[in-house]
Design a protein around this motif. Structure first.
Motif, PDB file in Angstrom:
ATOM      1  N   UNK A  32     -57.933  22.437  25.118  1.00 37.64           N
ATOM      2  CA  UNK A  32     -58.138  21.196  25.861  1.00 37.64           C
ATOM      3  C   UNK A  32     -57.238  22.321  27.537  1.00 37.64           C
ATOM      4  N   UNK A  33     -58.339  22.295  28.222  1.00 37.66           N
ATOM      5  CA  UNK A  33     -57.517  22.589  29.867  1.00 37.66           C
ATOM      6  C   UNK A  33     -57.339  23.473  29.492  1.00 37.66           C
ATOM      7  N   UNK A  34     -57.233  24.832  28.527  1.00 39.24           N
ATOM      8  CA  UNK A  34     -57.561  26.071  28.483  1.00 39.24           C
ATOM      9  C   UNK A  34     -56.051  26.074  27.727  1.00 39.24           C
ATOM     10  N   UNK A  35     -55.937  25.170  27.251  1.00 38.00           N
ATOM     11  CA  UNK A  35     -54.119  24.895  26.490  1.00 38.00           C
ATOM     12  C   UNK A  35     -54.411  24.943  24.848  1.00 38.00           C
ATOM     13  N   UNK A  36     -53.971  25.778  24.120  1.00 37.59           N
ATOM     14  CA  UNK A  36     -54.111  25.551  22.649  1.00 37.59           C
ATOM     15  C   UNK A  36     -52.959  24.201  22.192  1.00 37.59           C
ATOM     16  N   UNK A  37     -53.451  23.429  21.345  1.00 33.92           N
ATOM     17  CA  UNK A  37     -52.561  22.614  20.685  1.00 33.92           C
ATOM     18  C   UNK A  37     -53.176  22.531  19.284  1.00 33.92           C
ATOM     19  N   UNK A  38     -52.357  22.192  18.123  1.00 31.55           N
ATOM     20  CA  UNK A  38     -52.491  22.145  16.853  1.00 31.55           C
ATOM     21  C   UNK A  38     -51.611  20.438  16.396  1.00 31.55           C
ATOM     22  N   UNK A  39     -52.907  20.040  15.322  1.00 28.30           N
ATOM     23  CA  UNK A  39     -52.871  19.127  14.898  1.00 28.30           C
ATOM     24  C   UNK A  39     -51.547  19.240  14.090  1.00 28.30           C
ATOM     25  N   UNK A  40     -50.749  18.287  13.795  1.00 28.34           N
ATOM     26  CA  UNK A  40     -49.377  18.133  12.784  1.00 28.34           C
ATOM     27  C   UNK A  40     -49.418  16.825  11.428  1.00 28.34           C
ATOM     28  N   UNK A  41     -48.815  17.030  11.067  1.00 25.43           N
ATOM     29  CA  UNK A  41     -48.042  15.336  10.287  1.00 25.43           C
ATOM     30  C   UNK A  41     -47.467  15.158  11.749  1.00 25.43           C
ATOM     31  N   UNK A  42     -46.879  15.423  12.942  1.00 24.84           N
ATOM     32  CA  UNK A  42     -45.445  14.624  13.800  1.00 24.84           C
ATOM     33  C   UNK A  42     -46.540  14.969  15.556  1.00 24.84           C
ATOM     34  N   UNK A  43     -47.880  14.347  14.613  1.00 25.30           N
ATOM     35  CA  UNK A  43     -48.788  14.441  16.008  1.00 25.30           C
ATOM     36  C   UNK A  43     -49.683  15.696  16.875  1.00 25.30           C
ATOM     37  N   UNK A  44     -50.223  15.717  17.738  1.00 30.91           N
ATOM     38  CA  UNK A  44     -51.388  16.842  18.214  1.00 30.91           C
ATOM     39  C   UNK A  44     -49.641  16.906  19.576  1.00 30.91           C
ATOM     40  N   UNK A  45     -49.921  18.747  18.982  1.00 32.67           N
ATOM     41  CA  UNK A  45     -48.223  19.911  19.608  1.00 32.67           C
ATOM     42  C   UNK A  45     -48.484  20.785  20.068  1.00 32.67           C
ATOM     43  N   UNK A  46     -48.638  21.318  20.856  1.00 32.96           N
ATOM     44  CA  UNK A  46     -48.513  22.700  21.577  1.00 32.96           C
ATOM     45  C   UNK A  46     -48.516  23.531  20.566  1.00 32.96           C
ATOM     46  N   UNK A  47     -49.698  24.668  20.784  1.00 39.20           N
ATOM     47  CA  UNK A  47     -49.758  25.454  19.410  1.00 39.20           C
ATOM     48  C   UNK A  47     -48.021  26.347  20.034  1.00 39.20           C
ATOM     49  N   UNK A  48     -46.798  26.666  19.161  1.00 41.60           N
ATOM     50  CA  UNK A  48     -46.520  27.452  19.573  1.00 41.60           C
ATOM     51  C   UNK A  48     -46.567  29.191  19.063  1.00 41.60           C
ATOM     52  N   UNK A  49     -46.825  30.325  19.256  1.00 35.70           N
ATOM     53  CA  UNK A  49     -47.057  31.734  19.269  1.00 35.70           C
ATOM     54  C   UNK A  49     -46.440  32.280  18.396  1.00 35.70           C
ATOM     55  N   UNK A  50     -44.984  31.768  18.568  1.00 40.30           N
ATOM     56  CA  UNK A  50     -43.683  32.159  17.429  1.00 40.30           C
ATOM     57  C   UNK A  50     -43.963  31.766  16.363  1.00 40.30           C
ATOM     58  N   UNK A  51     -44.677  30.608  15.619  1.00 35.66           N
ATOM     59  CA  UNK A  51     -44.999  29.925  14.334  1.00 35.66           C
ATOM     60  C   UNK A  51     -45.716  30.632  13.359  1.00 35.66           C
ATOM     61  N   UNK A  52     -46.100  30.597  11.806  1.00 35.11           N
ATOM     62  CA  UNK A  52     -46.828  31.867  11.331  1.00 35.11           C
ATOM     63  C   UNK A  52     -48.219  30.384  11.779  1.00 35.11           C
ATOM     64  N   UNK A  53     -48.900  31.281  11.427  1.00 34.11           N
ATOM     65  CA  UNK A  53     -50.322  30.237  11.746  1.00 34.11           C
ATOM     66  C   UNK A  53     -50.710  30.025  10.079  1.00 34.11           C
ATOM     67  N   UNK A  54     -51.460  28.829  10.189  1.00 34.64           N
ATOM     68  CA  UNK A  54     -51.181  27.931   8.705  1.00 34.64           C
ATOM     69  C   UNK A  54     -53.235  28.189   8.599  1.00 34.64           C
TER      70      UNK A  54
END
Length: 407
Positions: free
Chosen positions: A256-278
């Motif tokens: 969204x607007x050139x920024x990556x987010x990730x849907x989680x069980x804690x809601x939509x969160x900014x994609x953290x580059x250092x967390x493991x890809x899932x």
């Protein structure tokens, strides 16, 4: 006197209900695809298991709660009888959640009473039922996440901003493991599923295994380098799936607007580059490894390495239902890790007799083995010998990538 087994059974049964406490009543019936099941169905099916395999066999005075429940909540046990269509479980508005909860309480109490003076053969089935329920507790999370993801409101199962502090960078390092003849499979005391047996020798070549899981930052580089547009990186079935499903990213990534987010069980969160890809398929995991000049480990390589590592990691007890960065050399927990191994019987494996033999054996075709557990697995449910299995295109489970190489 209450036994340890009775205490564990009561705890496992209660945990399923506790995990459902944050749900709204409307959430209990969600089913966005045939592979997922409504939360109410998980609560009912695990109760069906204890009623069908334990109470009907060992308690002459027990009367089934409802004659049609045997059909409604039978998952795949053809030896038991007919099953309600899997893809239509969301249509089961009745029994109501309240009735399922009452049924659960009655069944739990009946099994606990049987364990006061346990008949011969019951304890092994109770242990299987508890671990079966723990599997469904994990499926509760994976299914709910997929079902919630289709709602543009991106609902959160649990609050979570405090668990989404930026993770520290974890550079990938490699550990060399010397090959030779090793023992694979479960041996000794303690619970295991039948597909973890028999223990048997296996010959391994020297191999190298990554100390950490592939991160979101790593995977973003794969995407930027045209990973989803380069057929030379993909297995034939994988490339066909990419084309058919139009995959461009892992499941649950949102731009969204050139920024990556990730849907989680804690809601939509900014994609953290250092967390493991899932939430990647085996096809994506394999393609990434090829792009990175590596490969997926075999399940034998993974188990051999894991037996030398502590059984620590991020599990359900952490209260964070999204993978964190893994510590160096941490092989268990956080994310299930794809292997290159086909899900097949070990040498000498014999399917258990009766309907309970359908639990694992009949699925030993067309699937791949995953190892390690995830952030929604209970810690006391996971072992180094544990063999999970899914189809290579599946992405809704908490799956990640650990790379291997030849020296």
């Amino acid at each position: 006197m209450t036994t340890t087994r009775q205490q564990l059974l009561a705890q496992v049964r209660q945990l399923s209900e506790t995990l459902c406490a944050p749900l709204a009543l409307e959430d209990y019936g969600l089913q966005a695809m045939a592979d997922t099941s409504p939360a109410k169905w998980h609560l009912a099916h695990t109760t069906w298991f204890f009623e069908t395999f334990i109470l009907k066999r060992f308690d002459r005075n027990y009367r089934p709660w409802h004659p049609q429940f045997e059909v409604l909540f039978n998952s795949y046990y053809n030896g038991i009888g007919e099953q309600y269509p899997r893809a239509q479980r969301a249509l089961l508005s009745r029994p109501a959640v309240s009735e399922v909860m009452n049924w659960r309480q009655a069944v739990t109490e009946a099994v606990l009473n049987l364990l006061d003076t346990p008949p011969a053969g019951i304890e092994a089935l109770v242990d299987l039922g508890m671990h079966h329920e723990q599997q469904h507790q994990e499926l509760f999370f994976t299914d709910l996440k997929y079902n919630f993801s289709h709602n543009p409101l991106y609902p959160a199962y649990a609050n979570g901003p405090e668990v989404f502090a930026k993770a520290a960078a974890q550079p990938c390092s490699w550990q060399t493991h010397r090959g030779g003849e090793v023992e694979i499979g479960h041996r000794g005391a303690g619970f295991c599923f039948d597909n973890e047996t028999p223990a048997h020798p296996a010959l391994l070549q020297d191999f190298v295994l990554a100390d950490s899981l592939v991160s979101n930052a790593d995977y973003l580089e794969f995407i930027a380098d045209g990973g989803y547009q380069r057929p030379e990186l993909w297995l034939a079935d994988g490339w066909a799936t990419v084309m058919e499903q139009k995959w461009q990213t892992p499941l649950y990534w949102v731009q969204s607007e050139q920024q990556w987010f990730e849907f989680t069980l804690h809601g939509l969160q900014p994609l953290d580059p250092q967390r493991p890809v899932s939430h990647v398929s085996a096809y994506e995991a394999d393609a990434y490894c090829r792009w990175a000049g590596a490969r997926l480990p075999s399940e034998y390589e993974w188990e051999y390495a894991a037996r030398q590592a502590p059984l620590t990691g991020q599990f359900l007890e952490s209260g964070c239902y999204h993978p964190r960065s893994t510590a160096s050399g941490e092989l268990h927990g956080t994310l299930w890790q794809w292997t290159s191994s086909a899900y097949a019987p070990y040498p000498g494996y014999k399917t258990p007799k009766g309907a309970v033999g359908e639990y694992n054996g009949k699925f030993m075709v067309n699937q791949l083995v995953l190892r390690g557990g995830s952030c929604v697995s209970s810690a006391n449910h996971i072992r180094s010998t544990y063999r999970n299995f899914f189809y290579p295109a599946d992405r809704w489970q908490f799956t990640g990538i650990r790379m291997a190489k030849w020296p």
